[in-house]
Design a protein around this motif. Structure first.
Motif, PDB file in Angstrom:
ATOM      1  N   SER A   1      -4.713   5.859  -0.463  1.00 35.40           N
ATOM      2  CA  SER A   1      -3.685   4.847  -0.721  1.00 35.40           C
ATOM      3  C   SER A   1      -4.127   3.884  -1.813  1.00 35.40           C
ATOM      4  CB  SER A   1      -3.376   4.064   0.561  1.00 35.40           C
ATOM      5  OG  SER A   1      -2.847   4.905   1.561  1.00 35.40           O
ATOM      6  N   VAL A   2      -3.150   3.339  -2.516  1.00 35.19           N
ATOM      7  CA  VAL A   2      -3.413   2.343  -3.552  1.00 35.19           C
ATOM      8  C   VAL A   2      -2.490   1.148  -3.335  1.00 35.19           C
ATOM      9  CG1 VAL A   2      -4.189   4.036  -5.252  1.00 35.19           C
ATOM     10  CG2 VAL A   2      -1.776   3.404  -5.150  1.00 35.19           C
ATOM     11  N   GLN A   3      -2.905   0.007  -3.823  1.00 36.38           N
ATOM     12  CA  GLN A   3      -2.123  -1.218  -3.689  1.00 36.38           C
ATOM     13  C   GLN A   3      -1.199  -1.367  -4.889  1.00 36.38           C
ATOM     14  OE1 GLN A   3      -2.547  -2.841  -0.844  1.00 36.38           O
ATOM     15  NE2 GLN A   3      -0.918  -4.335  -1.265  1.00 36.38           N
ATOM     16  N   THR A   4       0.055  -1.700  -4.628  1.00 37.24           N
ATOM     17  CA  THR A   4       1.034  -1.805  -5.711  1.00 37.24           C
ATOM     18  C   THR A   4       1.813  -3.113  -5.639  1.00 37.24           C
ATOM     19  OG1 THR A   4       2.840  -0.785  -4.442  1.00 37.24           O
ATOM     20  CG2 THR A   4       1.359   0.698  -5.640  1.00 37.24           C
TER      21      THR A   4
ATOM     22  N   GLU B   1       0.836  -1.202   0.000  1.00 33.59           N
ATOM     23  CA  GLU B   1       0.000   0.000   0.000  1.00 33.59           C
ATOM     24  C   GLU B   1       0.872   1.253   0.000  1.00 33.59           C
ATOM     25  OE1 GLU B   1      -2.797   1.429   3.396  1.00 33.59           O
ATOM     26  OE2 GLU B   1      -3.948  -0.034   2.227  1.00 33.59           O
TER      27      GLU B   1
END
Length: 324
Positions: free
Chosen positions: A59-62, A51
């Protein structure tokens, strides 16, 4: 499928990623509506994976950046950020170790906004022409003198390298990629769905004269400029504008130039040509456009358009036409 990878890091500018990603997703949607398979696959990656929080707190998941090694990459784009997060990204050892090996594997690579400074810090932009946010141009050029920074362009293509200026220009660059990968009709449909004012070519200046004038809230000519915008077809010479402003011609010319940074004639011409581009993108005939923006006869309009943008109105219309 053409894989588009956005490289993120803590504190990244969310719109630098979300804007272009929406364009590529919109292209897939447009393809689906005519029974075709999606073309773009969108991925997010960061040095540590997991995250990653943007500057907005969202937030974004990477995936981990090093997991991309050996994979087929279509487009690789690193996004921008404000100074603090950007400096941290430029110093990140994992990012510095991974990027030089990934960019040669991608069909094209580049940056959105100030993200280009990360690439420049690794020597990946030496001798290349690039775009970046207007506020970072001087700093960019001072730190990386071997890079040719274009201070005005919305986006720049230099071979496999694509770079865009500030924030929303990432959308313009992504639309240009879609037009090249698929066709202008798909790009136009995506632009319409995103309710864009117009598809902007890369050589268009970052600085809108109307926006600049509106930003100066204390300007004595805000109301007059709004009237000009609504009456581009009318005679807009200095005597007519000075009369409307209640000033002598000499006083009006001096005060208007001081307030806007442009002479009245150049300012009006720029507004007319900007409006002409929007009308041309709708496919209107040249004579009709010339009349609506007050640049008739059509021969005069064509001459001024060619001089300002380096291509004819007809060519521009074919390149940027948005089908209804």
């Amino acid at each position: 499928m053409h894989r588009v990878v956005f490289i993120l890091y803590p504190g990244f500018e969310l719109l630098d990623m979300a804007g272009p990603a929406s364009v590529f997703n919109g292209a897939n949607r447009a393809l689906g509506q005519v029974g075709k398979a999606p073309f773009y696959q969108i991925s997010l990656a960061s040095p540590g994976g997991g995250e990653v929080a943007s500057s907005t707190g969202i937030s974004v998941q990477t995936a981990r950046l090093d997991e991309l090694r050996g994979q087929r990459l279509g487009t690789l784009l690193i996004v921008g950020a404000e100074s603090g997060p950007l400096q941290a990204a430029m110093a990140d050892p994992e990012l510095r170790a991974a990027l030089p090996g990934l960019t040669p594997e991608a069909e094209r690579f580049g940056s959105v906004c100030s993200g280009g400074m990360v690439l420049a810090g690794l020597g990946l932009l030496d001798g290349r022409r690039v775009a970046t946010h207007w506020d970072a141009c001087a700093r960019f050029q001072a730190h990386f003198p071997d890079v040719n920074v274009d201070p005005e362009a919305l986006y720049v293509t230099d071979g496999r390298l694509w770079t865009s200026a500030g924030v929303t220009t990432g959308i313009d660059m992504a639309l240009a990629m879609v037009a090249r990968d698929l066709d202008a009709g798909i790009a136009g449909e995506v632009a319409q769905r995103l309710v864009l004012y117009a598809r902007r070519p890369g050589h268009q200046s970052q600085f809108s004269p109307l926006l600049s004038a509106q930003a100066r809230g204390d300007s004595p000519f805000v109301a007059l400029i709004g009237w000009i915008q609504a009456n581009l077809h009318a005679p807009l010479d200095v005597p007519a504008l000075a009369d409307r402003a209640g000033l002598s011609e000499r006083s009006f010319h001096r005060k208007f130039t001081a307030a806007t940074g442009q002479t009245p004639a150049h300012f009006v011409e720029t507004l007319r040509l900007d409006a002409a581009r929007m009308l041309l993108s709708r496919g209107l005939p040249l004579k009709q456009v010339a009349t609506q923006v007050g640049l008739f006869p059509a021969a005069r309009f064509s001459r001024l358009f060619q001089k300002r943008f380096g291509l004819s109105p007809g060519t521009y219309r074919e390149m940027h036409r948005i089908e209804p």
